[in-house]
Write a protein that holds these residues in place. Sequence first.
Motif, PDB file in Angstrom:
ATOM      1  N   ASP A  25       0.840  -1.200   0.000  1.00  0.00           N
ATOM      2  CA  ASP A  25       0.000   0.000   0.000  1.00  0.00           C
ATOM      3  C   ASP A  25       0.877   1.253   0.000  1.00  0.00           C
ATOM      4  O   ASP A  25       1.461   1.607   1.018  1.00  0.00           O
ATOM      5  N   ARG A  27       0.109   4.241   0.154  1.00  0.00           N
ATOM      6  CA  ARG A  27      -0.374   5.325   1.033  1.00  0.00           C
ATOM      7  C   ARG A  27       0.328   5.312   2.375  1.00  0.00           C
ATOM      8  O   ARG A  27       0.417   6.341   3.049  1.00  0.00           O
ATOM      9  N   LEU A  28       0.780   4.145   2.825  1.00  0.00           N
ATOM     10  CA  LEU A  28       1.263   3.986   4.191  1.00  0.00           C
ATOM     11  C   LEU A  28       2.617   4.650   4.407  1.00  0.00           C
ATOM     12  O   LEU A  28       3.520   4.532   3.579  1.00  0.00           O
ATOM     13  N   ALA A  69      -1.169  13.024   6.671  1.00  0.00           N
ATOM     14  CA  ALA A  69      -2.573  12.677   6.444  1.00  0.00           C
ATOM     15  C   ALA A  69      -3.260  13.718   5.569  1.00  0.00           C
ATOM     16  O   ALA A  69      -4.092  13.380   4.716  1.00  0.00           O
ATOM     17  N   HIS A  73      -1.722  10.616   2.680  1.00  0.00           N
ATOM     18  CA  HIS A  73      -1.050   9.422   3.176  1.00  0.00           C
ATOM     19  C   HIS A  73      -1.813   8.829   4.369  1.00  0.00           C
ATOM     20  O   HIS A  73      -2.661   9.491   4.978  1.00  0.00           O
ATOM     21  N   ARG A  74      -1.467   7.608   4.699  1.00  0.00           N
ATOM     22  CA  ARG A  74      -2.020   6.943   5.877  1.00  0.00           C
ATOM     23  C   ARG A  74      -0.877   6.713   6.856  1.00  0.00           C
ATOM     24  O   ARG A  74      -0.142   5.722   6.770  1.00  0.00           O
ATOM     25  N   ALA A 103      -4.998   8.708  11.502  1.00  0.00           N
ATOM     26  CA  ALA A 103      -3.707   8.056  11.660  1.00  0.00           C
ATOM     27  C   ALA A 103      -3.940   6.795  12.472  1.00  0.00           C
ATOM     28  O   ALA A 103      -4.969   6.649  13.147  1.00  0.00           O
ATOM     29  N   MET A 155      -5.303   0.099   9.067  1.00  0.00           N
ATOM     30  CA  MET A 155      -4.466   0.713   8.038  1.00  0.00           C
ATOM     31  C   MET A 155      -5.220   0.915   6.727  1.00  0.00           C
ATOM     32  O   MET A 155      -4.877   1.810   5.944  1.00  0.00           O
ATOM     33  N   SER A 156      -6.244   0.133   6.483  1.00  0.00           N
ATOM     34  CA  SER A 156      -6.996   0.270   5.237  1.00  0.00           C
ATOM     35  C   SER A 156      -8.025   1.397   5.293  1.00  0.00           C
ATOM     36  O   SER A 156      -8.579   1.782   4.264  1.00  0.00           O
ATOM     37  N   ASP A 158      -9.473   5.332   7.108  1.00  0.00           N
ATOM     38  CA  ASP A 158      -9.041   6.729   7.119  1.00  0.00           C
ATOM     39  C   ASP A 158      -9.195   7.387   8.489  1.00  0.00           C
ATOM     40  O   ASP A 158      -8.832   8.547   8.651  1.00  0.00           O
ATOM     41  N   ARG A 160      -9.155   7.794  12.916  1.00  0.00           N
ATOM     42  CA  ARG A 160      -8.164   7.866  13.992  1.00  0.00           C
ATOM     43  C   ARG A 160      -8.298   6.598  14.841  1.00  0.00           C
ATOM     44  O   ARG A 160      -9.341   6.366  15.459  1.00  0.00           O
TER      45      ARG A 160
END
Length: 303
Positions: A25, A27-28, A69, A73-74, A103, A155-156, A158, A160
Amino acid sequence: MSTQVTRKPMRSVFVDTMIESLAADPRLVLLTADISSWFFDAARAEFPDRVINVGIREQAMIGIAGGLALTGHRPVVHTYAPFLVERPFEQLKICLGHQDVGAVLVSVGASYDDPSWGRTHQAPEDVALLDTLPGWTVHVPGHEDEVQPLLRRAMSGDGRVYVRLSERVNSEAVPVSEGFTVLRRGGAGVVIAVGPALDQVLAGTSTIDATVLYASTIRPFDHVGLRAAVAGSRPNVVVVEPYLRGTSAHEVAEALGDVPHRLRSYGVWRDREARVYGTAEEHDRLYGVDAASLAESISSFFH
């Protein structure tokens, strides 16, 4: 001849899952503050812009997470619980909450995993502190096999999310769910076991006619599940949490606002400090959350 299974610590499951997820991923982004950073040396060499060790700068680390974020990004942020939640609390409030970005916070150390490190490395207040901020999901896995599915879900998304890892583990995993899992049914009352508290609760209630609920996700709190359990028993509710005593008391009150009930909370003292070291098991006995203490106290409460 029996085969002994070697169990992985929760932190190792996190490391393996994180490394696999970074590759899958884009984004991570992983942020560390020295703690555990050495586990990610190879991943940092492969993804130098997505595996970042900021050093002992936890407030800056959360600020960076908020900025990442905002750019899509994640961020996954990792260190000891007191340095992840208590030290940078204002940044959690502003850089994540007020900006309404997400996050994944992954902690180690829990309330008193290794008391020899002293109070600086203990965080029984972490979940209660996050409770003062809106919109947080809180996972408290009780077994290493519960860690990966909770992490992957976190993690997948959005939002908190706080994932509270511990060296204290139950003997068996419980399939991950969003609410309470009913492990035992009884008529004298309902006992909620959160994460690593489950083994002590099962042992302590083995001769008590109680319904036992288990949660590896404690926020959002399963109001519907608690109401259903209380409807099938006497309205006596016990909550055993591996952090500050009474952290979920307000959630029980909200869930049972129109149901007359009695509540007893167990966990780390909130009215005084334990200025001692010893072992984690000795701390369990001190706080009354070991199996023998729970058996005596819950039995007395139910009767």
